[in-house]
Design a protein around this motif. Sequence first.
Motif, PDB file in Angstrom:
ATOM      1  N   SER A   1       0.808  -1.218   0.000  1.00 26.58           N
ATOM      2  CA  SER A   1       0.000   0.000   0.000  1.00 26.58           C
ATOM      3  C   SER A   1       0.846   1.275   0.000  1.00 26.58           C
ATOM      4  N   LEU A   2       2.159   1.151  -0.281  1.00 24.94           N
ATOM      5  CA  LEU A   2       3.042   2.297  -0.185  1.00 24.94           C
ATOM      6  C   LEU A   2       3.367   2.872  -1.562  1.00 24.94           C
ATOM      7  N   ASP A   3       3.699   4.161  -1.580  1.00 23.89           N
ATOM      8  CA  ASP A   3       4.168   4.776  -2.822  1.00 23.89           C
ATOM      9  C   ASP A   3       5.612   4.337  -3.063  1.00 23.89           C
ATOM     10  N   SER A   4       6.131   4.666  -4.220  1.00 28.15           N
ATOM     11  CA  SER A   4       7.448   4.155  -4.631  1.00 28.15           C
ATOM     12  C   SER A   4       8.562   4.586  -3.683  1.00 28.15           C
ATOM     13  N   LYS A   5       8.546   5.857  -3.232  1.00 25.98           N
ATOM     14  CA  LYS A   5       9.598   6.340  -2.340  1.00 25.98           C
ATOM     15  C   LYS A   5       9.530   5.632  -0.991  1.00 25.98           C
ATOM     16  N   SER A   6       8.318   5.551  -0.451  1.00 23.19           N
ATOM     17  CA  SER A   6       8.149   4.873   0.842  1.00 23.19           C
ATOM     18  C   SER A   6       8.510   3.409   0.725  1.00 23.19           C
ATOM     19  N   GLU A   7       8.134   2.797  -0.421  1.00 23.97           N
ATOM     20  CA  GLU A   7       8.446   1.384  -0.611  1.00 23.97           C
ATOM     21  C   GLU A   7       9.953   1.163  -0.611  1.00 23.97           C
ATOM     22  N   ARG A   8      10.686   2.056  -1.268  1.00 24.07           N
ATOM     23  CA  ARG A   8      12.140   1.903  -1.327  1.00 24.07           C
ATOM     24  C   ARG A   8      12.747   1.970   0.071  1.00 24.07           C
ATOM     25  N   LEU A   9      12.296   2.917   0.875  1.00 26.07           N
ATOM     26  CA  LEU A   9      12.821   3.059   2.228  1.00 26.07           C
ATOM     27  C   LEU A   9      12.474   1.850   3.086  1.00 26.07           C
ATOM     28  N   VAL A  10      11.213   1.401   2.970  1.00 27.97           N
ATOM     29  CA  VAL A  10      10.793   0.233   3.742  1.00 27.97           C
ATOM     30  C   VAL A  10      11.523  -1.009   3.261  1.00 27.97           C
ATOM     31  N   GLN A  11      11.700  -1.126   1.928  1.00 28.55           N
ATOM     32  CA  GLN A  11      12.351  -2.311   1.370  1.00 28.55           C
ATOM     33  C   GLN A  11      13.792  -2.423   1.846  1.00 28.55           C
ATOM     34  N   GLU A  12      14.474  -1.290   1.977  1.00 36.44           N
ATOM     35  CA  GLU A  12      15.838  -1.322   2.500  1.00 36.44           C
ATOM     36  C   GLU A  12      15.846  -1.855   3.935  1.00 36.44           C
ATOM     37  N   GLY A  13      14.864  -1.417   4.726  1.00 37.05           N
ATOM     38  CA  GLY A  13      14.758  -1.936   6.087  1.00 37.05           C
ATOM     39  C   GLY A  13      14.446  -3.423   6.099  1.00 37.05           C
ATOM     40  N   LEU A  14      13.582  -3.861   5.171  1.00 34.31           N
ATOM     41  CA  LEU A  14      13.217  -5.281   5.102  1.00 34.31           C
ATOM     42  C   LEU A  14      14.418  -6.133   4.703  1.00 34.31           C
ATOM     43  N   GLU A  15      15.231  -5.626   3.784  1.00 35.88           N
ATOM     44  CA  GLU A  15      16.407  -6.396   3.353  1.00 35.88           C
ATOM     45  C   GLU A  15      17.362  -6.590   4.526  1.00 35.88           C
ATOM     46  N   HIS A  16      17.483  -5.570   5.360  1.00 33.00           N
ATOM     47  CA  HIS A  16      18.304  -5.724   6.569  1.00 33.00           C
ATOM     48  C   HIS A  16      17.678  -6.749   7.499  1.00 33.00           C
TER      49      HIS A  16
ATOM     50  N   ARG B   1       4.329  -6.772  -5.068  1.00 30.60           N
ATOM     51  CA  ARG B   1       5.215  -6.056  -5.975  1.00 30.60           C
ATOM     52  C   ARG B   1       6.106  -7.077  -6.680  1.00 30.60           C
ATOM     53  N   LEU B   2       6.124  -7.081  -7.984  1.00 28.93           N
ATOM     54  CA  LEU B   2       6.979  -8.020  -8.712  1.00 28.93           C
ATOM     55  C   LEU B   2       8.452  -7.734  -8.450  1.00 28.93           C
ATOM     56  N   SER B   3       8.761  -6.477  -8.152  1.00 33.38           N
ATOM     57  CA  SER B   3      10.156  -6.145  -7.845  1.00 33.38           C
ATOM     58  C   SER B   3      10.623  -6.869  -6.594  1.00 33.38           C
ATOM     59  N   THR B   4       9.727  -7.091  -5.648  1.00 32.08           N
ATOM     60  CA  THR B   4      10.062  -7.828  -4.432  1.00 32.08           C
ATOM     61  C   THR B   4      10.185  -9.318  -4.725  1.00 32.08           C
ATOM     62  N   ILE B   5       9.249  -9.824  -5.522  1.00 31.59           N
ATOM     63  CA  ILE B   5       9.226 -11.258  -5.823  1.00 31.59           C
ATOM     64  C   ILE B   5      10.486 -11.688  -6.558  1.00 31.59           C
ATOM     65  N   SER B   6      10.979 -10.834  -7.461  1.00 28.25           N
ATOM     66  CA  SER B   6      12.093 -11.228  -8.332  1.00 28.25           C
ATOM     67  C   SER B   6      13.403 -11.430  -7.589  1.00 28.25           C
ATOM     68  N   SER B   7      13.518 -10.932  -6.353  1.00 29.52           N
ATOM     69  CA  SER B   7      14.787 -11.021  -5.630  1.00 29.52           C
ATOM     70  C   SER B   7      14.847 -12.189  -4.657  1.00 29.52           C
ATOM     71  N   VAL B   8      13.812 -13.023  -4.605  1.00 28.96           N
ATOM     72  CA  VAL B   8      13.787 -14.118  -3.630  1.00 28.96           C
ATOM     73  C   VAL B   8      14.533 -15.331  -4.170  1.00 28.96           C
ATOM     74  N   ASP B   9      14.773 -16.297  -3.274  1.00 28.73           N
ATOM     75  CA  ASP B   9      15.449 -17.527  -3.692  1.00 28.73           C
ATOM     76  C   ASP B   9      14.515 -18.416  -4.512  1.00 28.73           C
ATOM     77  N   ARG B  10      13.280 -18.549  -4.035  1.00 30.14           N
ATOM     78  CA  ARG B  10      12.303 -19.373  -4.760  1.00 30.14           C
ATOM     79  C   ARG B  10      10.917 -18.752  -4.680  1.00 30.14           C
ATOM     80  N   ILE B  11      10.058 -19.158  -5.598  1.00 26.73           N
ATOM     81  CA  ILE B  11       8.667 -18.724  -5.633  1.00 26.73           C
ATOM     82  C   ILE B  11       7.787 -19.968  -5.571  1.00 26.73           C
ATOM     83  N   ILE B  12       6.730 -19.892  -4.743  1.00 23.84           N
ATOM     84  CA  ILE B  12       5.712 -20.954  -4.702  1.00 23.84           C
ATOM     85  C   ILE B  12       4.406 -20.326  -5.169  1.00 23.84           C
ATOM     86  N   THR B  13       3.833 -20.851  -6.226  1.00 22.50           N
ATOM     87  CA  THR B  13       2.570 -20.315  -6.735  1.00 22.50           C
ATOM     88  C   THR B  13       1.413 -21.193  -6.273  1.00 22.50           C
ATOM     89  N   LEU B  14       0.308 -20.547  -5.942  1.00 24.07           N
ATOM     90  CA  LEU B  14      -0.896 -21.240  -5.479  1.00 24.07           C
ATOM     91  C   LEU B  14      -2.018 -21.006  -6.475  1.00 24.07           C
TER      92      LEU B  14
END
Length: 597
Positions: free
Chosen positions: A510-525, A538-551
């Motif tokens: 539910s975040l805008d791009s700037k807020s998402e970037r700041l939050v995403q940096e915190g999440l990566e830590h 966000r597909l940008s988040t999905i693309s950086s994971v080790d694996r994806i499980i689709t339901l």
Amino acid sequence: MRSILRILGTARELWPYYVGIIGTSLAMAATTLSIPFILKAATDYVVAASRGQTSGISTAIWLAAALLAADLVNSLLTNVGGYLGDTMAVKLRAALSGKYFAKLLSLPQKYFDGELTGTVINRLSRSITETANFLNMFANSLFQMVLTVIAILAITAYYSWPMAVLLTVIFPLFMWLTTRTSARWQVLEAEKNHEFDVAGGRFAEVIGQIRVVKSFVQERRELTKFNGHYNQTILTTQHQSRYWHTMDTTRRAALNVIFFGVFAILFVQTARGNFTIGVMVLLIQMVNMTRQPVFSMSFLVDSSQRAIAGSRDFFTVMAELAEADTLPAVQARADDGGRGPAGIEFDAVSFGYPGGADVLSEVAFSIRQGEHVAFVGESGGGKTTLVSLLLRLYTPSLGAIRIAGTDITDLALDDLRADIGVVFQDPSLFSGTISENIAYATPDASVEAIMAAGRAANAHDFISTFAQGYDSQIGERGLKLSGGQKQRIAVARAILKDAPILILDEATSSLDSKSERLVQEGLEHLMTDRTTLIIAHRLSTISSVDRIITLKDGRVDEIGTPEELAATSGIYAELLALQASATKKDRKRLQAFDIRG
């Protein structure tokens, strides 16, 4: 009355107050009853003096002094008893409220799924308040009144058993007539309480989401619905009160006839010389002391009926099975601080919410320790349900879930949930300070640890702009913060908890791009060296994971790395194609996955 006694039994620690109230009530009854005897002696003495049968005024002075002493002692005891009753009532209310809250905290998630928050709160306010108020009145007046009536009947029987019989008949007759009234009254009271609960539940919902109400201009409709429930309680109360007071008129008329018989006997016996004037005064006092509690009984019964109805609601909640009671007893571990990343396994797990079809069917997958895995599927496809099952908010109907090879049913709930950190789409902050919210899972954390978590979550810079810094008040649900700020506080909270397993449930959707970037940096830590489950929008988040499980339709469809699934014709590949497309049809299809690119 049995439920009232159960209420008293649930607060056994108040027994010194119970004993004190009984003691003062006995003493009050004694001083109250002594007054008619003093008046009897004074009347006989004055009559004798007026006839010249005695002389002197010292006896009269002593009788007046005795009357003063009885009044003073009675006043003192009344207030001592009142203090004990008031204190007992508020302590009882505190004890019952604490037990009610503790019970609610222990109940499983499914209980709250079927209850409005406002309704739960309204029950606390109504049932416990009405019960405590009745017991306060009982302690301050009713108990002493009952003891006094018993003594009056015994004294009256000594002088005239026919009068005592008539006075005795009053109470069972009144209670019989009241019992006939009570059944219908209770039905109407339950109907009224239902309307109060629904209105209270909606009230809490509307106030909690007032921005939505205002933005859709629905104030008038919500007020109309709210007033409609209360108008219904007015109609029910009018019916209830009309019925009660019609029956009360009948009861009082029957009692008036009995009191006529009592006074007729008293006056005739005195006229015949069987009673002295003093005895007549004594018995008139006794009868009048009986009249007051009898005629007050309708109010007392009305209050007790409300308390009984309220206590039933209380015990209905208390009878619910606690979460721990529905699970096997498991020994909690000693917290040695040695937790590390752990693997997770879902073994043929199926689950459906009560009254509905299965949301998940034979779901099976494994997540290696320290691995980051994203879950993708259409909205309502069971992604969030997986999180709820892992946290044991619900129990699978079939299959098993294991952490580090141990079935989670063999883990104590507190231990299981202590090992899992969650960042929800809704940050779910509490009123209070920023510091209190970050340290919610670790309330003993130092100021330095809290600030370190704030820095790691990219929250320290904006927190430092506030005048009070980490001690700044954020308002209910964090309303003084922006969406990105609230989400970074939630990330800091999870960082400080330092759990080996991390769940990110749509944490940046539910975040805008700037807020998402700041939050995403915190999440990566936060994700570093943690087994992480991601429900991402966000597909940008999905693309950086080790694996994806689709339901798909509640079942596992594909499992693989982002590169592997991009080359298939499955859900993830479809999402990539839809994102690249600019057609209106494809954008609409993308919305079915709640994916924002």
